[in-house]
Each structure stands twice: as structure tokens, then as C-alpha cells.
Motif scaffolding. Structure first.
Motif, mmCIF file in Angstrom:
data_model
loop_
_atom_site.group_PDB
_atom_site.id
_atom_site.type_symbol
_atom_site.label_atom_id
_atom_site.label_comp_id
_atom_site.label_asym_id
_atom_site.label_seq_id
_atom_site.Cartn_x
_atom_site.Cartn_y
_atom_site.Cartn_z
ATOM 1 N N LEU A 186 8.717 -5.890 -0.974
ATOM 2 C CA LEU A 186 8.061 -4.415 -1.510
ATOM 3 C C LEU A 186 8.460 -3.302 -0.983
ATOM 4 C CD1 LEU A 186 5.664 -2.558 -2.978
ATOM 5 C CD2 LEU A 186 4.356 -3.224 -0.949
ATOM 6 N N THR A 187 8.918 -2.326 -1.763
ATOM 7 C CA THR A 187 9.488 -1.076 -1.278
ATOM 8 C C THR A 187 8.571 0.199 -1.631
ATOM 9 O OG1 THR A 187 11.969 -1.747 -1.233
ATOM 10 C CG2 THR A 187 11.534 0.489 -1.070
ATOM 11 N N LEU A 188 8.230 0.749 -0.757
ATOM 12 C CA LEU A 188 7.397 1.967 -1.100
ATOM 13 C C LEU A 188 8.073 3.276 -0.725
ATOM 14 C CD1 LEU A 188 4.055 0.710 0.478
ATOM 15 C CD2 LEU A 188 4.284 1.464 -1.727
ATOM 16 N N GLU A 189 8.326 4.285 -1.702
ATOM 17 C CA GLU A 189 8.892 5.497 -1.652
ATOM 18 C C GLU A 189 7.833 6.506 -1.839
ATOM 19 O OE1 GLU A 189 12.453 6.221 -3.952
ATOM 20 O OE2 GLU A 189 12.429 3.868 -4.278
ATOM 21 N N ILE A 190 7.538 7.349 -0.474
ATOM 22 C CA ILE A 190 6.298 8.204 -0.705
ATOM 23 C C ILE A 190 6.945 9.393 -0.479
ATOM 24 C CG2 ILE A 190 4.151 9.000 0.549
ATOM 25 C CD1 ILE A 190 4.310 5.793 1.522
ATOM 26 N N THR A 191 6.827 10.532 -1.390
ATOM 27 C CA THR A 191 7.205 11.830 -1.222
ATOM 28 C C THR A 191 5.997 12.784 -1.165
ATOM 29 O OG1 THR A 191 7.725 12.045 -3.518
ATOM 30 C CG2 THR A 191 9.432 11.417 -2.261
#
Length: 149
Positions: free
Chosen positions: A115-120
Motif C-alpha cells: 500500500l502506498t499513500l500519497e498525502i498532500t
């Protein structure tokens, strides 16, 4: 007479548009329910998370699904990072990499998936954070390429 014809044409066009929009809304609602079912007990989301089904793609179902989910939250981006870092290990996800900056990236694995989470950060009129979750099968026992060839 021209006004009457214009009014009838407008009502006919707007009536068709409304029917199509209701169908689209129903499909989006079904897509969101499917996504929420996939997450139940596996991958908790912030309580106020809003899933964008039109920007998300799910392949497969049950415990073996893969895909990309876009969502928003009223949590600040660092608060959202802390949420995932705290909650996901409780659900058998191991944090293997994290960077916390304007774009924070968290990488988790479990026995079968990554799982990869990208949070901006969100915009001034949008949610406080935007989150992209990408789930893929975990590559197991992959042989390293031979660099001597």
C-alpha cells in the motif's frame, strides 16, 4: 409561439439531463459503497474521508483487490499521516518507508499486498488533505536481475 417552443425544448433537454445525472449519481453511490466494503476491517479511513469514485479504480474484490483510491479529509496532512501510521499496524500493515513533507508518502506491506499513500495539502476552498491510496499485489521471491549479462 417561439417562447413556447423554446420552453418545451428546454424542458425536454433538462429532463433528459436530470435522468442521466441520476443514473450517474446512482452508479457513483454504488462505487463508493463497493470501495467502503473493501475497506471494512482491513484499511481504516479517517471518519470524515470523502471518496472520489470517479477518480478511483478497483480491480478484483474481497481480500485480493488492487487499485487506486482518491479521497479527501478535513485532517491536516501531517495529522492524516499520523492517523495512518498509528492505525494501519493495528490491521497487520507494516510501515516500511515514510517521508513527511508537502507531499508525504507512506509505504506499508502486509503478507500479500503493498500500500502506498500519497498525502498532500488541500487547497483553501477544498479539504485540508488529499489522499491517494494505491494497493498492489506484493511481489514475492522475485529474483534480482543479473547485472553481468
Amino acid at each position: 409561439m417561439k417562447k413556447l417552443l423554446f420552453l418545451l425544448a428546454f424542458l425536454l433537454i433538462s429532463g433528459c439531463a436530470t435522468t442521466d445525472n441520476l443514473g450517474d449519481l446512482s452508479k457513483r453511490f454504488d462505487d463508493i459503497k463497493k470501495i467502503e466494503t473493501l475497506f471494512f476491517n482491513q484499511m481504516p479511513l479517517p471518519k470524515d474521508a470523502r471518496i472520489f469514485s470517479e477518480k478511483s479504480l478497483i480491480l478484483g474484490e474481497g481480500d485480493n483487490w488492487a487499485g487506486r483510491i482518491e479521497l479527501s479529509s478535513s485532517m491536516e496532512s501531517l495529522e492524516a499521516s499520523a492517523f495512518f501510521t498509528r492505525e494501519y499496524p493495528k490491521h497487520n500493515w507494516q510501515l516500511i518507508s515514510s517521508t513527511k513533507a508537502k507531499l508525504s508518502i507512506l509505504v506499508f506491506t502486509n503478507s500479500t499486498r503493498t500500500l502506498t499513500l500519497e498525502i498532500t495539502e488541500g487547497g483553501p476552498l477544498a479539504a485540508k488533505s488529499m489522499i491517494v491510496m494505491t494497493v498492489a499485489p506484493k511481489v514475492q521471491n522475485q529474483a534480482a536481475p543479473d547485472s553481468k549479462k
